[in-house]
Design a protein around this motif. Structure first.
Motif, PDB file in Angstrom:
ATOM      1  N   GLU A 184     -12.923  -7.519   1.715  1.00 35.47           N
ATOM      2  CA  GLU A 184     -11.500  -7.452   2.018  1.00 35.47           C
ATOM      3  C   GLU A 184     -10.784  -7.083   0.727  1.00 35.47           C
ATOM      4  N   GLU A 189      -7.847  -6.352  -1.763  1.00 37.40           N
ATOM      5  CA  GLU A 189      -6.501  -6.896  -1.924  1.00 37.40           C
ATOM      6  C   GLU A 189      -5.451  -5.861  -1.519  1.00 37.40           C
ATOM      7  N   THR A 190      -4.398  -6.335  -0.887  1.00 37.82           N
ATOM      8  CA  THR A 190      -3.315  -5.457  -0.465  1.00 37.82           C
ATOM      9  C   THR A 190      -2.740  -4.691  -1.640  1.00 37.82           C
ATOM     10  N   GLU A 191      -2.591  -5.355  -2.782  1.00 38.23           N
ATOM     11  CA  GLU A 191      -2.016  -4.710  -3.965  1.00 38.23           C
ATOM     12  C   GLU A 191      -2.866  -3.527  -4.419  1.00 38.23           C
ATOM     13  N   TRP A 212      -5.108  -1.806  -2.543  1.00 38.31           N
ATOM     14  CA  TRP A 212      -5.054  -0.800  -1.474  1.00 38.31           C
ATOM     15  C   TRP A 212      -3.772   0.026  -1.596  1.00 38.31           C
ATOM     16  N   ASP A 213      -2.630  -0.652  -1.749  1.00 36.49           N
ATOM     17  CA  ASP A 213      -1.343   0.045  -1.846  1.00 36.49           C
ATOM     18  C   ASP A 213      -1.249   0.889  -3.110  1.00 36.49           C
ATOM     19  N   HIS A 240      -3.413   4.052  -2.906  1.00 35.76           N
ATOM     20  CA  HIS A 240      -2.802   5.073  -2.059  1.00 35.76           C
ATOM     21  C   HIS A 240      -1.479   5.588  -2.621  1.00 35.76           C
ATOM     22  N   ARG A 287     -10.948   3.250   6.815  1.00 39.84           N
ATOM     23  CA  ARG A 287      -9.958   2.215   7.074  1.00 39.84           C
ATOM     24  C   ARG A 287     -10.193   1.095   6.073  1.00 39.84           C
ATOM     25  N   ARG A 288      -9.182   0.329   5.819  1.00 39.28           N
ATOM     26  CA  ARG A 288      -9.284  -0.760   4.836  1.00 39.28           C
ATOM     27  C   ARG A 288     -10.403  -1.742   5.182  1.00 39.28           C
ATOM     28  N   GLU A 310     -14.343  -0.740  -3.626  1.00 36.09           N
ATOM     29  CA  GLU A 310     -13.327  -1.501  -4.360  1.00 36.09           C
ATOM     30  C   GLU A 310     -13.432  -1.230  -5.862  1.00 36.09           C
ATOM     31  N   THR A 315       2.092   3.707   2.273  1.00 37.16           N
ATOM     32  CA  THR A 315       1.901   3.208   3.627  1.00 37.16           C
ATOM     33  C   THR A 315       0.949   4.120   4.358  1.00 37.16           C
TER      34      THR A 315
END
Length: 117
Positions: free
Chosen positions: A6, A8-10, A12-13, A16, A61-62, A70, A116
């Motif tokens: 998984e 981290e959102t940070e 991933w963002d 991108h 996909r994430r 990662e 996004t």
């Protein structure tokens, strides 16, 4: 074999955001960079290994990312930040500098993506 993680959102963002080329643009760039007068590499072998990994990550996909993905994402984000200002505004520079960044999926002459998906 790499396991799914998984991310981290940070991360991933930010990945991108700094990788501002689409998968199509990056794929075309990697093929162009690898084309030689005498021969051209197969499309799935063209470009740098890191560039190919970035392309692979852009097409995932994430939830499908591995621990190796990662690691590559962190490496790419760090490299792009080391070469650029934090604001990542479009900036002209030497051709080889731009091409090196484009091989990582970042075109310094383009604005950043909003992150996004």
């Amino acid at each position: 074999m790499s396991r799914h993680v998984e991310v981290e959102t940070e991360l991933w963002d930010e990945f991108h955001r700094v990788v501002n080329m689409t998968s199509r643009e990056l794929s075309e760039w990697l093929r162009t960079r690898s084309a030689h007068e005498d021969a051209e590499e197969l499309p799935d072998h063209s470009g740098t290994p890191t560039g190919q990994r970035v392309l692979d990550i852009l097409q995932k996909r994430r939830v499908d990312l591995t621990d190796d993905d990662e690691r590559v994402m962190r490496k790419v984000v760090d490299k792009i930040h080391a070469e650029r200002r934090d604001d990542l505004e479009p900036t002209a520079g030497q051709e080889n500098w731009r091409h090196r960044l484009m091989s990582l999926g970042h075109d310094p002459l383009k604005g950043v993506r909003d992150g996004t998906r």
